[in-house]
Scaffold this motif. Structure first.
Motif, PDB file in Angstrom:
ATOM      1  N   GLU A 291      47.032  92.642   6.785  1.00 24.98           N
ATOM      2  CA  GLU A 291      48.297  92.134   7.345  1.00 24.98           C
ATOM      3  C   GLU A 291      49.034  93.264   8.074  1.00 24.98           C
ATOM      4  O   GLU A 291      49.546  93.072   9.178  1.00 24.98           O
ATOM      5  CB  GLU A 291      49.184  91.545   6.240  1.00 24.98           C
ATOM      6  N   PHE A 292      49.058  94.463   7.455  1.00 24.71           N
ATOM      7  CA  PHE A 292      49.703  95.608   8.122  1.00 24.71           C
ATOM      8  C   PHE A 292      48.967  95.948   9.416  1.00 24.71           C
ATOM      9  O   PHE A 292      49.575  96.239  10.430  1.00 24.71           O
ATOM     10  CB  PHE A 292      49.706  96.845   7.209  1.00 24.71           C
ATOM     11  N   TRP A 293      47.642  95.906   9.326  1.00 19.64           N
ATOM     12  CA  TRP A 293      46.825  96.289  10.492  1.00 19.64           C
ATOM     13  C   TRP A 293      47.087  95.339  11.657  1.00 19.64           C
ATOM     14  O   TRP A 293      47.290  95.762  12.792  1.00 19.64           O
ATOM     15  CB  TRP A 293      45.333  96.303  10.117  1.00 19.64           C
TER      16      TRP A 293
ATOM     17  N   GLU B 258      47.661  85.365  -5.557  1.00 22.78           N
ATOM     18  CA  GLU B 258      47.582  86.818  -5.764  1.00 22.78           C
ATOM     19  C   GLU B 258      48.386  87.555  -4.680  1.00 22.78           C
ATOM     20  O   GLU B 258      49.096  88.524  -4.974  1.00 22.78           O
ATOM     21  CB  GLU B 258      46.107  87.206  -5.696  1.00 22.78           C
ATOM     22  N   ILE B 259      48.290  87.085  -3.453  1.00 19.99           N
ATOM     23  CA  ILE B 259      49.008  87.746  -2.353  1.00 19.99           C
ATOM     24  C   ILE B 259      50.515  87.456  -2.443  1.00 19.99           C
ATOM     25  O   ILE B 259      51.339  88.329  -2.170  1.00 19.99           O
ATOM     26  CB  ILE B 259      48.409  87.341  -0.988  1.00 19.99           C
TER      27      ILE B 259
ATOM     28  N   LEU C 117      40.022  93.206   5.898  1.00 20.15           N
ATOM     29  CA  LEU C 117      40.211  94.507   5.257  1.00 20.15           C
ATOM     30  C   LEU C 117      40.822  94.369   3.867  1.00 20.15           C
ATOM     31  O   LEU C 117      41.162  95.362   3.238  1.00 20.15           O
ATOM     32  CB  LEU C 117      41.134  95.382   6.116  1.00 20.15           C
ATOM     33  N   GLY C 118      40.999  93.105   3.398  1.00 20.88           N
ATOM     34  CA  GLY C 118      41.690  92.880   2.125  1.00 20.88           C
ATOM     35  C   GLY C 118      43.198  92.939   2.343  1.00 20.88           C
ATOM     36  O   GLY C 118      43.684  93.511   3.323  1.00 20.88           O
ATOM     37  N   ALA C 119      43.936  92.324   1.411  1.00 19.83           N
ATOM     38  CA  ALA C 119      45.399  92.300   1.514  1.00 19.83           C
ATOM     39  C   ALA C 119      45.988  93.459   0.716  1.00 19.83           C
ATOM     40  O   ALA C 119      45.457  93.800  -0.338  1.00 19.83           O
ATOM     41  CB  ALA C 119      45.929  90.971   0.974  1.00 19.83           C
TER      42      ALA C 119
END
Ligand code: UDP
Length: 239
Positions: free
Chosen positions: A165-167, A40-41, A159-161
């Motif tokens: 990843e950004f965080w 999914e990612i 935090l979920g994708a």
């Protein structure tokens, strides 16, 4: 040395090697982050170059789930082992507990990280929980400061994708932690709110099917799995 699956580069490591590498970051200067993409990612990364960049910039990219292993095999560049994020997290906590390392839990609905902390403190004797924070905050700065002043060695960012990843990419260095791990819904599992599939299902590559049966609202998200396999086959034809 990474193995490319539709634009995402995976580290070809066994669980033990991934844990050795993860622990080695704790004694290396600077901030590091680990991501555990599933099909999914990978599909999300195909559509979102920013997300792809944040995933590929991680210090460790681990194949979460059987879909990635199958995809890599179809492409003729097999990966050695599945390294599910939640099992990587468990292995890391076992090792951290032996060294009395400290962990900050970030993410999930209010109360979940606290409940997970209680369970994990009992399960991994010696592990220090430096702090917790839910994943529904507006302002990043106070959260970063809370982690920094907690002195945590490791942060589980759930935090979920692609939010996590950004965080991690943006705020990781300012937290002062040596390692951040993006682990999706793991805090819900540790807190006991969401059950993992029984061993049989996991061992036969059917964890996704179990999750679908127990939570049918995931169907929309799960449709990404056949899409992923179609894209893998298209890519194979191009080779
Ligand atoms: N979440 C969060 N903040 C947000 C959005 C999501 O803390 O702004 C949490 C959510 O409560 C859940 C996790 O992130 O605990 C994502 O879970 P999901 O099942 O999507 O992750 P998966 O394990 O499937 O990657």
């Amino acid at each position: 040395m990474r193995i490319d699956v539709l634009g995402v580069g995976f580290d070809n490591l066994t669980m033990t090697e991934a844990l050795d590498q993860g622990m080695s970051f704790l004694d290396s200067p600077g901030s590091h982050y680990v991501v555990t993409p599933n099909p999914e990612i990978v599909e999300l990364c195909r559509e979102n170059p920013e997300a792809k960049q944040a995933v590929n910039s991680a210090d460790l990219v681990l194949p979460d789930g059987i879909g990635i292993i199958k995809g890599a095999a179809i492409l003729g560049t097999p990966l050695r082992d599945r390294v599910p994020g939640i099992e990587f997290a468990a292995g890391l906590m076992t090792r951290m507990a032996k060294q009395n390392r400290s962990l900050f839990l970030l993410g999930a609905k209010p109360g979940v990280a606290d409940a997970a902390a209680k369970v994990l403190k009992e399960r991994y004797f010696g592990l220090k929980i430096a702090g917790t924070h839910d994943g529904y905050f507006q302002d990043d700065a106070p959260v970063v400061e809370e982690i920094r002043s907690s002195g945590a060695d490791v942060v589980f960012v759930c935090l979920g994708a692609p939010k996590q990843e950004f965080w991690m990419r943006t705020h990781g260095p300012a937290t002062g932690a040596h390692l951040l791990c993006g682990l999706g819904g793991s805090l819900d599992v540790f807190a006991g709110n969401v059950k993992r599939a029984p061993k049989f299902w996991c061992e036969h590559g059917l964890e996704w099917f179990y999750r679908l049966c127990t939570n049918p609202s995931r169907l929309g998200r799960m449709m990404k799995l056949p899409l992923f396999l179609i894209h893998v086959k298209q890519e194979k034809r191009k080779k």
